[in-house]
Design an enzyme around this catalytic site. Sequence first.
Site, short mmCIF file in Angstrom:
data_model
loop_
_atom_site.label_atom_id
_atom_site.label_comp_id
_atom_site.label_asym_id
_atom_site.label_seq_id
_atom_site.Cartn_x
_atom_site.Cartn_y
_atom_site.Cartn_z
N HIS A 122 0.86 -1.18 0.00
CA HIS A 122 0.00 0.00 0.00
C HIS A 122 0.90 1.24 0.00
CE1 HIS A 122 -2.76 2.95 1.85
NE2 HIS A 122 -3.74 2.18 1.47
N ASP A 202 3.07 -4.59 7.95
CA ASP A 202 1.85 -3.80 7.80
C ASP A 202 0.67 -4.75 8.01
OD1 ASP A 202 -0.43 -2.60 6.90
OD2 ASP A 202 0.45 -1.78 5.07
N GLN A 205 -4.60 -4.98 7.14
CA GLN A 205 -5.68 -5.83 6.63
C GLN A 205 -5.78 -7.16 7.37
OE1 GLN A 205 -8.01 -4.91 4.73
NE2 GLN A 205 -7.19 -3.06 3.76
N LYS A 228 -10.25 -0.55 10.96
CA LYS A 228 -10.47 -1.74 10.11
C LYS A 228 -10.77 -2.98 10.96
CE LYS A 228 -7.23 -0.16 6.54
NZ LYS A 228 -8.02 0.38 5.44
N CYS A 366 -4.81 2.55 -3.52
CA CYS A 366 -3.48 2.97 -3.02
C CYS A 366 -2.41 1.94 -3.35
CB CYS A 366 -3.52 3.26 -1.52
SG CYS A 366 -4.56 4.66 -1.11
N1 C6P Z 1 -6.32 0.65 2.92
C1 C6P Z 1 -8.21 0.34 1.47
O1 C6P Z 1 -9.34 0.64 1.05
P1 C6P Z 1 -4.83 3.87 7.27
O2 C6P Z 1 -5.41 4.72 6.19
O3 C6P Z 1 -3.61 4.49 7.89
O4 C6P Z 1 -5.84 3.41 8.27
O5 C6P Z 1 -4.36 2.50 6.56
C2 C6P Z 1 -3.47 2.55 5.48
C3 C6P Z 1 -3.28 1.17 4.91
C4 C6P Z 1 -2.03 0.57 5.05
N2 C6P Z 1 -1.81 -0.67 4.59
C5 C6P Z 1 -2.77 -1.40 4.00
C6 C6P Z 1 -2.46 -2.79 3.54
C7 C6P Z 1 -4.04 -0.85 3.82
O6 C6P Z 1 -4.98 -1.56 3.22
C8 C6P Z 1 -4.29 0.47 4.26
C9 C6P Z 1 -5.63 1.13 4.03
C10 C6P Z 1 -7.63 1.17 2.59
O7 C6P Z 1 -7.58 -0.61 1.01
C11 C6P Z 1 -7.63 2.62 2.21
S1 C6P Z 1 -6.75 2.93 0.72
#
Ligand code: C6P
Length: 409
Positions: A122, A202, A205, A228, A366
């Site tokens: 991401h 990371d 998910q 999430k 992203c």
């Molecule tokens: N993905 C998606 O719709 P934040 O925004 O900081 O809570 O998470 C960022 C992020 C980092 N790593 C992964 C693997 C993610 O999936 C995400 C957030 C959302 O897939 C928003 S683009």
Amino acid sequence: MFAGRDVRTDFPVLHQKVGAHPLVYLDNAATSHKPQVVIDAVSRFYERDNSNVHRGLHALSMRATDGYEAARARVARFINAASPAEIIFTRGTTESVNLVAQSWAAANLRRGDVILLTEMEHHSNMVPWQVAAERAGATLRYVPVVGDNAEHGLDLDALDRLLTPEVKLFAFTHISNTLGVITPAAELCRRARAVGAVTVVDAAQSIGHEPLDVQSLGCDFLAFSGHKMAGPTGIGVLYGRRALLDAMPPWQTGGGMISVVEFGSSRWKPSPERFEAGTPNVADAIGLHAAMDYLDGLGRPEISLHDHALAETAYAALAELPGIRLLGPAGRRAGLVSFALQDAHAHDVVTFADQDGVALRGGHHCNQPLMRKLGLPSSVRASFYVYNTPQEIDVLVRSLRRIIQFFRA
Ligand code: C6P
């Protein structure tokens, strides 16, 4: 599933119509909904305990401090960290990764060092490393993504070539938000450790979907977001191994993180306070505590089984549709399915599905470099959580058939 309990009754937001249709919410990888117990925990804090933490000696401040620190201890138990001092509250995954990039990387990376990433990261686990590499004069390498449908999605054979002693940090996702690939995180950490590289996982998910134990993963850092995993927005976590955190400089400075301040200079508290300058997000840490209790009440192994089963059912059903290209592994996959339709742009698919009450996500998620590599401008993604049902997959498939017919006509 979930001991015969109807979890849908726990989530007030689900009980609404979009136009004439019941809401079918399949955008959980973007953000999950919150059960009433989480909403209540946040409201209760503001109704009864609202106060600033750590610096107050009155009853409300002490209750707020107790609640905030109890949430930290709960996170440590949730991921099996060795100590609550290894848990830093942040705004979310993005901020957690930036903390490591601006503190650990700024202090430890030198010219000629290498940061290893994967092609499925991401942007939040890619851009901060690009900036850190540029500042230090380090370079980036990427573990390639292979074949649309390979199980791990990563070219693990290439790791031997890529994971050389120049690699000082290996940052990778536990679950790809576009492909649904579950990476072999423990193996990746083990191989990184063998060359002395620090690992950043990371877990955005995975945290709400899979049992997760940082000590058996063997990672140095792990980042995730509360929103999430049935928790509030604006709260997240950075886990870091104590020895690393103790040696890291602060990344933001101000109140709460100092032990002594003179006019000329200051000294810092140890972790976690060192990394939490200013008033923290107390209410949402308390909401996150309630979310972790809720998820453990359902059972994380059961959640994992539920989400995987829905994704496999969806993958098989979607594979029957004409002109569809499914992304990610055909077998074991996390609780999401991304796809592209030959005849309709992803944004049109999402807009049309919305008319049937189905909430999907379309775009590059992203993952711009990955989408470019896959030769797609965008994809559509359906992602599942504890309250989704097989009947909702039927609604999704009916909606997609209507869309395909419309665009083929
Ligand atoms: N993905 C998606 O719709 P934040 O925004 O900081 O809570 O998470 C960022 C992020 C980092 N790593 C992964 C693997 C993610 O999936 C995400 C957030 C959302 O897939 C928003 S683009």
